[in-house]
Design a protein around this motif. Sequence first.
Motif, PDB file in Angstrom:
ATOM      1  N   VAL A 184       0.809  -1.220   0.000  1.00 58.37           N
ATOM      2  CA  VAL A 184       0.000   0.000   0.000  1.00 58.37           C
ATOM      3  C   VAL A 184       0.843   1.270   0.000  1.00 58.37           C
ATOM      4  O   VAL A 184       0.306   2.369  -0.137  1.00 58.37           O
ATOM      5  N   ASP A 185       2.143   1.140   0.144  1.00 63.56           N
ATOM      6  CA  ASP A 185       3.034   2.297   0.288  1.00 63.56           C
ATOM      7  C   ASP A 185       3.357   2.874  -1.089  1.00 63.56           C
ATOM      8  O   ASP A 185       4.368   2.521  -1.705  1.00 63.56           O
ATOM      9  N   ILE A 186       2.528   3.797  -1.569  1.00 64.98           N
ATOM     10  CA  ILE A 186       2.582   4.207  -2.972  1.00 64.98           C
ATOM     11  C   ILE A 186       2.959   5.666  -3.190  1.00 64.98           C
ATOM     12  O   ILE A 186       3.228   6.075  -4.315  1.00 64.98           O
ATOM     13  N   ILE A 187       3.030   6.470  -2.165  1.00 64.50           N
ATOM     14  CA  ILE A 187       3.266   7.898  -2.374  1.00 64.50           C
ATOM     15  C   ILE A 187       4.676   8.173  -2.895  1.00 64.50           C
ATOM     16  O   ILE A 187       4.870   8.893  -3.880  1.00 64.50           O
ATOM     17  N   ASN A 188       5.685   7.612  -2.241  1.00 68.01           N
ATOM     18  CA  ASN A 188       7.076   7.894  -2.599  1.00 68.01           C
ATOM     19  C   ASN A 188       7.628   6.863  -3.578  1.00 68.01           C
ATOM     20  O   ASN A 188       7.258   5.687  -3.541  1.00 68.01           O
ATOM     21  N   GLN A 189       8.535   7.329  -4.422  1.00 63.42           N
ATOM     22  CA  GLN A 189       9.219   6.435  -5.348  1.00 63.42           C
ATOM     23  C   GLN A 189      10.274   5.616  -4.609  1.00 63.42           C
ATOM     24  O   GLN A 189      10.976   6.127  -3.735  1.00 63.42           O
ATOM     25  N   THR A 190      10.391   4.335  -4.952  1.00 67.42           N
ATOM     26  CA  THR A 190      11.408   3.467  -4.366  1.00 67.42           C
ATOM     27  C   THR A 190      12.767   3.752  -4.995  1.00 67.42           C
ATOM     28  O   THR A 190      12.880   3.906  -6.213  1.00 67.42           O
ATOM     29  N   ASP A 191      13.794   3.811  -4.167  1.00 67.04           N
ATOM     30  CA  ASP A 191      15.154   4.063  -4.641  1.00 67.04           C
ATOM     31  C   ASP A 191      15.888   2.731  -4.772  1.00 67.04           C
ATOM     32  O   ASP A 191      16.478   2.229  -3.815  1.00 67.04           O
ATOM     33  N   LEU A 192      15.856   2.157  -5.975  1.00 66.74           N
ATOM     34  CA  LEU A 192      16.461   0.847  -6.197  1.00 66.74           C
ATOM     35  C   LEU A 192      17.982   0.913  -6.269  1.00 66.74           C
ATOM     36  O   LEU A 192      18.641  -0.129  -6.189  1.00 66.74           O
ATOM     37  N   LEU A 193      18.548   2.101  -6.430  1.00 65.29           N
ATOM     38  CA  LEU A 193      20.003   2.214  -6.416  1.00 65.29           C
ATOM     39  C   LEU A 193      20.560   2.024  -5.008  1.00 65.29           C
ATOM     40  O   LEU A 193      21.655   1.486  -4.829  1.00 65.29           O
ATOM     41  N   GLU A 194      19.815   2.470  -4.011  1.00 67.61           N
ATOM     42  CA  GLU A 194      20.271   2.338  -2.636  1.00 67.61           C
ATOM     43  C   GLU A 194      20.084   0.916  -2.122  1.00 67.61           C
ATOM     44  O   GLU A 194      20.989   0.330  -1.535  1.00 67.61           O
ATOM     45  N   GLU A 195      18.888   0.364  -2.317  1.00 68.64           N
ATOM     46  CA  GLU A 195      18.582  -0.981  -1.843  1.00 68.64           C
ATOM     47  C   GLU A 195      17.512  -1.586  -2.746  1.00 68.64           C
ATOM     48  O   GLU A 195      16.676  -0.868  -3.295  1.00 68.64           O
ATOM     49  N   ILE A 196      17.510  -2.908  -2.874  1.00 74.21           N
ATOM     50  CA  ILE A 196      16.463  -3.566  -3.650  1.00 74.21           C
ATOM     51  C   ILE A 196      15.322  -4.041  -2.766  1.00 74.21           C
ATOM     52  O   ILE A 196      14.360  -4.632  -3.267  1.00 74.21           O
ATOM     53  N   ASP A 197      15.409  -3.805  -1.454  1.00 72.39           N
ATOM     54  CA  ASP A 197      14.374  -4.299  -0.546  1.00 72.39           C
ATOM     55  C   ASP A 197      13.174  -3.369  -0.453  1.00 72.39           C
ATOM     56  O   ASP A 197      12.264  -3.603   0.343  1.00 72.39           O
ATOM     57  N   GLN A 198      13.172  -2.295  -1.254  1.00 68.35           N
ATOM     58  CA  GLN A 198      12.065  -1.342  -1.327  1.00 68.35           C
ATOM     59  C   GLN A 198      11.871  -0.541  -0.044  1.00 68.35           C
ATOM     60  O   GLN A 198      10.827   0.078   0.150  1.00 68.35           O
TER      61      GLN A 198
END
Length: 304
Positions: free
Chosen positions: A27-41
């Motif tokens: 459900v956590d949809i507001i912010n974009q996930t930073d896949l460069l920092e971590e792949i665990d979202q």
Amino acid sequence: MHVEDGWDTTVGVAKLFWGVTESRHLVDIINQTDLLEEIDQEQKLGQPMINLNLTRDYGTFSLFVLPYFREQRYENRQGRLRFALPIDTDQAHYDSARGARHTDVAVRWYHNQGNWDIGLAHFRGTSREAAFDFDLNNPAEPTLVPRYDMINQTGLEIQYTADAWLLKLETITRAGHGDRFTAVTTGVEYTLFDIMKSGADLGLISEYNYDGRDVNPTVAPPVPYDSDLFFALRLSMNDTHSSSVLAGILQDMAGGATFVNVEASRRFAQDWTVELQGRFFMDAAPDDFVFYGYHQDSYAQLRL
């Protein structure tokens, strides 16, 4: 931020978190996930927003106006961890003619009542996850081109606390990526407090993930959670050094891939923290769009 009795508002860039489960935050949809920092979202990018919250006895009502979209970032050809094919972010395109300038909107109701925590939200706008088109202009080196579709997503989160037990549920229904689909993450967490009178707490976590989206990455964003079991241990020493360990395993019941994650940290002296992280990818099949790209990227690292 401006705060008044019964309401508050924020104008600027912020990070929010919605959700209750451990293995995935549907459900956590507001912010974009930073896949460069971590792949665990777990790592997020700040989101420009106008946010209004109204607090009442029967819950908090929130409105979000999101005037700008931030694209996902991916590793390049030399980076780790990366997909099996290189991703050309320079060619990223959008379902909306306004592109990253499309104004997205979200509303949410959240309430804590006794042992219950409940959140219900709806989002309309640019998908934070990208689907991919194949660029075959160079057949010897095909690339993936991110495509950000317009979606409507409704999400529900529920957590019930019963002494040492936490019962958790996150579920969404989404339209905009092929046929409308439903995804669910649900499970339990049980905590053993003050183990052998040591002051340490041990959490035992078990969750199930289901995602009904189209598995074709040109239709819907690829995810590894089509039918997965997750088990984890969370040890908190509750000492002056903030020592903790989290170890989990995600088992793909459909494709057979296994992902093991270990995280540990301990503070020493006054300003230093040592962190251990290990991620191990096993038994990924070549048709596993996500995990096969990582099948040679298992690693362990120690950092200060």
